[in-house]
Scaffold this active site. Structure first.
Site, PDB file in Angstrom:
ATOM      1  N   GLU A 406      49.136  35.121  33.270  1.00 28.67           N
ATOM      2  CA  GLU A 406      48.130  34.191  33.028  1.00 28.67           C
ATOM      3  C   GLU A 406      47.532  34.156  31.750  1.00 28.67           C
ATOM      4  OE1 GLU A 406      44.692  35.150  35.482  1.00 28.67           O
ATOM      5  OE2 GLU A 406      45.768  35.022  37.274  1.00 28.67           O
TER       6      GLU A 406
HETATM    7  C1  GBH Z   1      41.322  35.435  35.862  1.00 30.01           C
HETATM    8  O1  GBH Z   1      40.731  36.753  35.360  1.00 30.01           O
HETATM    9  C2  GBH Z   1      41.738  35.433  37.228  1.00 30.01           C
HETATM   10  O2  GBH Z   1      42.790  36.200  37.656  1.00 30.01           O
HETATM   11  C3  GBH Z   1      42.084  33.854  37.625  1.00 30.01           C
HETATM   12  O3  GBH Z   1      42.170  33.702  38.870  1.00 30.01           O
HETATM   13  C4  GBH Z   1      41.140  32.872  36.968  1.00 30.01           C
HETATM   14  O4  GBH Z   1      41.405  31.440  37.252  1.00 30.01           O
HETATM   15  C5  GBH Z   1      40.802  33.245  35.511  1.00 30.01           C
HETATM   16  O5  GBH Z   1      40.318  34.643  35.489  1.00 30.01           O
HETATM   17  C6  GBH Z   1      39.704  32.512  34.884  1.00 30.01           C
HETATM   18  O6  GBH Z   1      38.749  32.403  35.720  1.00 30.01           O
HETATM   19  O7  GBH Z   1      33.173  37.640  36.841  1.00 30.01           O
HETATM   20  O8  GBH Z   1      33.111  39.551  38.363  1.00 30.01           O
HETATM   21  O9  GBH Z   1      34.994  37.981  38.279  1.00 30.01           O
HETATM   22  C7  GBH Z   1      40.621  36.713  34.213  1.00 30.01           C
HETATM   23  C8  GBH Z   1      40.156  38.199  33.881  1.00 30.01           C
HETATM   24  C9  GBH Z   1      38.430  39.944  34.673  1.00 30.01           C
HETATM   25  C10 GBH Z   1      37.679  37.976  33.513  1.00 30.01           C
HETATM   26  C11 GBH Z   1      37.176  39.979  35.290  1.00 30.01           C
HETATM   27  C12 GBH Z   1      36.343  38.050  33.979  1.00 30.01           C
HETATM   28  C13 GBH Z   1      34.854  39.417  34.991  1.00 30.01           C
HETATM   29  C14 GBH Z   1      34.859  39.856  36.365  1.00 30.01           C
HETATM   30  N1  GBH Z   1      38.784  38.306  34.384  1.00 30.01           N
HETATM   31  N2  GBH Z   1      36.142  39.436  34.415  1.00 30.01           N
HETATM   32  S1  GBH Z   1      33.930  38.530  37.441  1.00 30.01           S
END
Ligand code: GBH
Length: 581
Positions: A406
């Site tokens: 990703e």
């Molecule tokens: C990605 O995580 C996901 O794997 C993917 O599915 C998604 O499309 C992408 O983000 C964009 O949104 O706000 O509680 O979810 C990226 C890494 C780690 C970034 C967790 C946001 C905050 C946690 N993510 N982080 S939360």
């Protein structure tokens, strides 16, 4: 340097030594070149974010269905009930993938669409049919399926028995994986067990932001991660023992990591802190799987010490038995990494109470303020961080084959076509991957086999709902037909894939040769810049001196200014109009 050697436990400190003192010029240098012919270009999605069809054809509810049904949990009370409606619009999705000419498509399986209550006994054939159709069509169009078995949407029935905080889920997950290997594995050769176990453990069970919204930051994340690692290893061994020989695929896990830059690379304690941040983030899972079956020393030390100071009889970080370590070590065939941004950390002495995975790290985190912001706060676009992260992974885990599973950037939902920020993001981030393929400035190489951009189309972006989009395609979520329209970045990514990188454009090539014989060589200046003040005051211009024929010598005649064979280029001046005009 000596100091760093003494204090930074990990071999990967060489990454900061090599890169952190790069000049701005080196950091931003654009590198032209192409990837190896076999490079796997792709795009990603995940089931809950795109499928919709949340309660049709026998699908059971997941923890995300439950969470999003409650109004107010997500901005605009958004949910994935319909999302991109991909469950009903397979043809549209395939069309976009073909138009982009991607070589692979990373998607995830909705566990509760296949086993509505999480268990094999509840098998839902219609769910299986959907994924069979998807996989068969991808193969028909020469697109390699890359399948994530678990992208956060646990069957709600399994949450009712405590989800990932209950050790019995290890066997239940293994049954699901076993079924998927048996059913799809004749065609799927690239498996990832979990998407971002760190997010599951910390956001799900520590911060409690995402389902199952458990807020127990001191111990639940460690327990859950312990179970996730065992569940991953078990599924890996199942593949190894039952399917690898006949199916010949590979199994991995998609870990996420920001790159971490120390506040001051010349202060050993700060470099140790940056390394520790990476160990708590990516090392939490990668150290057991890719190194020795056990957690990084930095984690064992930090959590152990804090636990002791908190008066606990044992560390909040659970320990693996020797048998378990041997079971977990080496359970990934390639390294899959999700990456978005870079953070700056500094060492602090964090408070002891409340108990928390966050405080256990003794770190404070800041943004990389010189880099552009994006539509999501604290997610700046810091392209150079990706190259450093890949080098760190190479050093720390012994040069594994890497897939970027990703990488992408959000824009606000008003950006429907002209997503130049996304084009710039891909142009610069992908270039950092390219720089690692080819040796420049004698800096070491890493081995990236594929690049999966996030994402195919605007989707349900978890806690951000539909307020931001990561897609190459815009989806109109107000239209029941969910029409998909390529953004400018879709055209751009198509071209990158077609060119297999960034071949040197013609106008950047170095040229040798001569100008034509009568070519006029000259030089330029402006009257105001060369005229003495006294001179200017004496000679109040009668008309606006728009054109000066003699830029070099004030008061010179035309004759004076024209040595034989040289003409002066007329200089148009706008900046020295007399005051009264
Ligand atoms: C990605 O995580 C996901 O794997 C993917 O599915 C998604 O499309 C992408 O983000 C964009 O949104 O706000 O509680 O979810 C990226 C890494 C780690 C970034 C967790 C946001 C905050 C946690 N993510 N982080 S939360």
């Amino acid at each position: 340097r000596l100091m760093l050697t003494l204090h930074v436990p990990s071999k990967s400190m060489v990454v900061w030594e090599k890169f952190s003192n790069q000049s701005m010029f080196e950091k931003k240098l654009y590198h032209y070149g192409t990837f190896p012919g076999s490079f796997l270009w792709g795009v990603s999605s995940s089931a809950y974010q795109i499928e919709g069809g949340w309660n049709i054809d026998g699908k059971g509810p997941s923890i995300w269905d439950k969470f999003t049904q409650k109004p107010g949990n997500i901005p605009g009370s958004a949910n994935g009930n319909v999302a991109c409606d991909s469950y009903n619009r397979l043809e549209e999705d395939l069309y976009m993938l073909r138009a982009l000419r991607v070589k692979s498509y990373r998607f995830s399986l909705s566990w509760s669409r296949i086993f509505p209550d999480g268990l094999r006994t509840s098998l839902n054939q219609k769910g299986v049919d959907y994924y069979n159709r998807l996989i068969d069509n991808l193969l028909a169009y020469n697109i390699t399926p890359m399948v994530t078995l678990y992208h956060w949407d646990l069957p709600q029935a399994l949450q009712n028995i405590n989800g990932w905080d209950n050790i019995t889920i290890i066997d239940i997950f293994n049954d699901f994986c076993d079924f998927c290997f048996a059913t799809f594995g004749n065609r799927v050769k690239f498996w990832m067990t979990f998407n971002q176990p760190h997010t599951i453990a910390w956001s799900g069970y520590g911060l409690g932001q995402i389902p199952p919204n458990v807020k127990m930051p001191g111990d639940a994340p460690y327990r859950v991660a312990h179970n996730l690692l065992k569940a991953h290893a078990k599924a890996y061994h199942t593949y190894d023992e039952k399917y690898r020989k006949s199916q010949g695929g590979l199994v991995s896990i998609a870990l996420n990591a920001d790159w971490i830059e120390p506040t001051d690379v010349n202060v050993p304690r700060e470099v140790v802190a940056a390394d520790r941040a990476l160990q708590f983030q990516i090392g939490w899972f990668a150290h057991p799987i890719f190194k020795n079956g056990d957690y990084p020393d930095a984690m064992k030390w930090q959590v152990g010490n804090k636990s002791e100071l908190q008066g606990l009889s044992e560390s909040r970080l659970p320990a693996f038995t020797e048998e378990e370590k041997a079971f977990i070590r080496g359970t990934a065939d390639v390294f899959c990494i999700n990456h978005y941004t870079t953070k700056i950390v500094s060492h602090i002495t964090a408070r002891l109470s409340p108990q928390s995975y966050e405080h256990d790290q003794d770190l404070s985190e800041a943004e990389e303020v010189d880099s552009p912001t994006t539509a999501i706060s604290k997610q700046r676009a810091v392209a150079w961080g990706l190259r450093r992260l890949l080098n760190w992974i190479k050093e720390e885990y012994g040069d594994p084959e890497i897939y970027i599973t990703e990488n992408g950037v959000s824009t606000d939902k008003e950006t429907t076509f002209d997503d130049t920020a996304r084009v710039f993001y891909y142009k610069t981030y992908i270039d950092e991957v390219l720089k690692g393929q080819i040796s420049i400035f004698n800096i070491n190489l890493f081995f990236v086999q594929g690049y999966i951009a996030t994402s195919l189309m605007d989707s349900f972006e978890w806690l951000n709902g539909y307020t931001v989009g990561f897609g190459f395609h815009r989806v109109d979520f107000t239209n029941p037909n969910r029409p998909r329209t390529p953004k400018y970045s879709a055209h751009y990514y198509y071209q990158v894939i077609k060119d297999n990188g960034f071949p040197l454009p013609d106008d950047e090539r170095v040229l040798y040769g001569h100008f034509r014989k009568n070519f006029i060589w000259s030089t330029a200046t402006a009257s105001y810049q060369v005229t003495a003040k006294r001179h200017r005051e004496q000679e109040e211009p009668k008309s606006i001196p728009l054109v000066c024929k003699h830029p070099l010598t004030v008061g010179a005649t035309e004759k004076d200014c024209k040595p034989s064979g040289i003409l002066f280029i007329l200089v148009v001046m706008h900046c020295d109009l007399p005051k009264e005009r």
